[in-house]
Design a protein around this motif. Structure first.
Motif, PDB file in Angstrom:
ATOM      1  N   UNK A  77       0.556  -1.121   0.202  1.00 35.43           N
ATOM      2  CA  UNK A  77       0.109   0.019   0.143  1.00 35.43           C
ATOM      3  C   UNK A  77       0.961   1.285  -0.037  1.00 35.43           C
ATOM      4  N   UNK A  78       1.777   1.354  -0.727  1.00 35.73           N
ATOM      5  CA  UNK A  78       2.694   2.529  -1.116  1.00 35.73           C
ATOM      6  C   UNK A  78       2.396   3.085  -2.205  1.00 35.73           C
ATOM      7  N   UNK A  79       1.895   4.356  -2.207  1.00 33.84           N
ATOM      8  CA  UNK A  79       1.458   5.290  -3.317  1.00 33.84           C
ATOM      9  C   UNK A  79       2.587   6.231  -3.859  1.00 33.84           C
ATOM     10  N   UNK A  80       2.226   6.811  -5.046  1.00 34.24           N
ATOM     11  CA  UNK A  80       3.428   7.545  -5.706  1.00 34.24           C
ATOM     12  C   UNK A  80       4.126   8.853  -4.842  1.00 34.24           C
ATOM     13  N   UNK A  81       3.102   9.329  -4.116  1.00 32.80           N
ATOM     14  CA  UNK A  81       3.420  10.607  -3.201  1.00 32.80           C
ATOM     15  C   UNK A  81       4.453  10.078  -2.114  1.00 32.80           C
ATOM     16  N   UNK A  82       4.119   8.846  -1.769  1.00 28.71           N
ATOM     17  CA  UNK A  82       5.121   8.480  -0.632  1.00 28.71           C
ATOM     18  C   UNK A  82       6.475   8.105  -1.144  1.00 28.71           C
ATOM     19  N   UNK A  83       6.673   7.650  -2.370  1.00 32.52           N
ATOM     20  CA  UNK A  83       7.636   7.343  -3.167  1.00 32.52           C
ATOM     21  C   UNK A  83       8.488   8.750  -3.323  1.00 32.52           C
ATOM     22  N   UNK A  84       7.980   9.624  -3.814  1.00 30.37           N
ATOM     23  CA  UNK A  84       8.395  10.973  -3.929  1.00 30.37           C
ATOM     24  C   UNK A  84       9.008  11.489  -2.792  1.00 30.37           C
ATOM     25  N   UNK A  85       7.922  11.498  -1.716  1.00 32.88           N
ATOM     26  CA  UNK A  85       8.585  11.946  -0.348  1.00 32.88           C
ATOM     27  C   UNK A  85       9.848  11.550   0.027  1.00 32.88           C
ATOM     28  N   UNK A  86      10.018  10.243  -0.207  1.00 33.70           N
ATOM     29  CA  UNK A  86      11.267   9.194   0.003  1.00 33.70           C
ATOM     30  C   UNK A  86      12.425   9.794  -0.684  1.00 33.70           C
ATOM     31  N   UNK A  87      12.222  10.102  -2.001  1.00 28.73           N
ATOM     32  CA  UNK A  87      12.997  10.745  -2.801  1.00 28.73           C
ATOM     33  C   UNK A  87      13.698  12.159  -2.265  1.00 28.73           C
ATOM     34  N   UNK A  88      12.601  13.044  -1.672  1.00 32.63           N
ATOM     35  CA  UNK A  88      12.888  14.163  -1.338  1.00 32.63           C
ATOM     36  C   UNK A  88      13.780  14.157   0.005  1.00 32.63           C
ATOM     37  N   UNK A  89      13.506  12.918   0.670  1.00 32.60           N
ATOM     38  CA  UNK A  89      14.280  12.735   1.834  1.00 32.60           C
ATOM     39  C   UNK A  89      15.839  11.818   1.523  1.00 32.60           C
ATOM     40  N   UNK A  90      16.115  11.947   0.128  1.00 38.86           N
ATOM     41  CA  UNK A  90      17.255  11.389  -0.417  1.00 38.86           C
ATOM     42  C   UNK A  90      17.429  10.036  -0.996  1.00 38.86           C
ATOM     43  N   UNK A  91      16.025   9.134  -1.111  1.00 41.36           N
ATOM     44  CA  UNK A  91      16.381   8.065  -1.382  1.00 41.36           C
ATOM     45  C   UNK A  91      16.413   8.095  -3.095  1.00 41.36           C
ATOM     46  N   UNK A  92      17.345   7.409  -3.519  1.00 44.64           N
ATOM     47  CA  UNK A  92      17.676   7.418  -4.881  1.00 44.64           C
ATOM     48  C   UNK A  92      18.172   5.988  -5.824  1.00 44.64           C
ATOM     49  N   UNK A  93      17.881   4.822  -4.940  1.00 49.66           N
ATOM     50  CA  UNK A  93      17.934   3.468  -5.470  1.00 49.66           C
ATOM     51  C   UNK A  93      16.433   2.571  -4.868  1.00 49.66           C
ATOM     52  N   UNK A  94      16.405   1.928  -5.825  1.00 49.05           N
ATOM     53  CA  UNK A  94      15.410   0.976  -5.286  1.00 49.05           C
ATOM     54  C   UNK A  94      15.600   0.350  -3.876  1.00 49.05           C
TER      55      UNK A  94
END
Length: 106
Positions: A12-29
């Motif tokens: 149950x992970x949506x697009x916005x959650x993934x983008x927020x993780x990217x904003x926190x520095x996540x860059x890899x799978x």
């Protein structure tokens, strides 16, 4: 901008959650898995997550690689990155991610 849609149905992970993780520095799978739990069950969402990771600005189609390259070449503000890549010059939703790229240089 892709809007909010479910990316990982198992966790149950949506697009916005993934983008927020990217904003926190996540860059890899692997970093997305760690921060969100996405792609840790069946893995069918892995390709969609990789596509999200590759993009910064949906409005202009600007890739993460081009933003990182602009930063490496001296763009040190969101506005300068926008001048070079076009990212952040339309709706502005990607500006937080661009700032994070500037901050962590990746």
């Amino acid at each position: 901008m892709a809007g909010n849609r479910m990316i990982c149905h198992c966790k149950q992970v949506d697009y916005i959650t993934i983008r927020k993780a990217m904003i926190e520095g996540a860059r890899t799978i692997e970093e997305i898995k760690e921060k969100t739990g996405a792609s840790t069950s069946c893995g069918r969402c892995t390709e969609a997550i990789e596509e999200i990771l590759a993009s910064v600005c949906g409005c202009t189609g600007t890739s993460l690689a081009s933003v990182v390259e602009a930063v490496k070449n001296g763009a040190d503000t969101v506005e300068k990155v926008g001048e070079i890549t076009g990212a952040g010059t339309s709706c502005g939703r990607c500006k937080a991610l661009i700032q994070n790229v500037i901050d962590i240089k990746k």
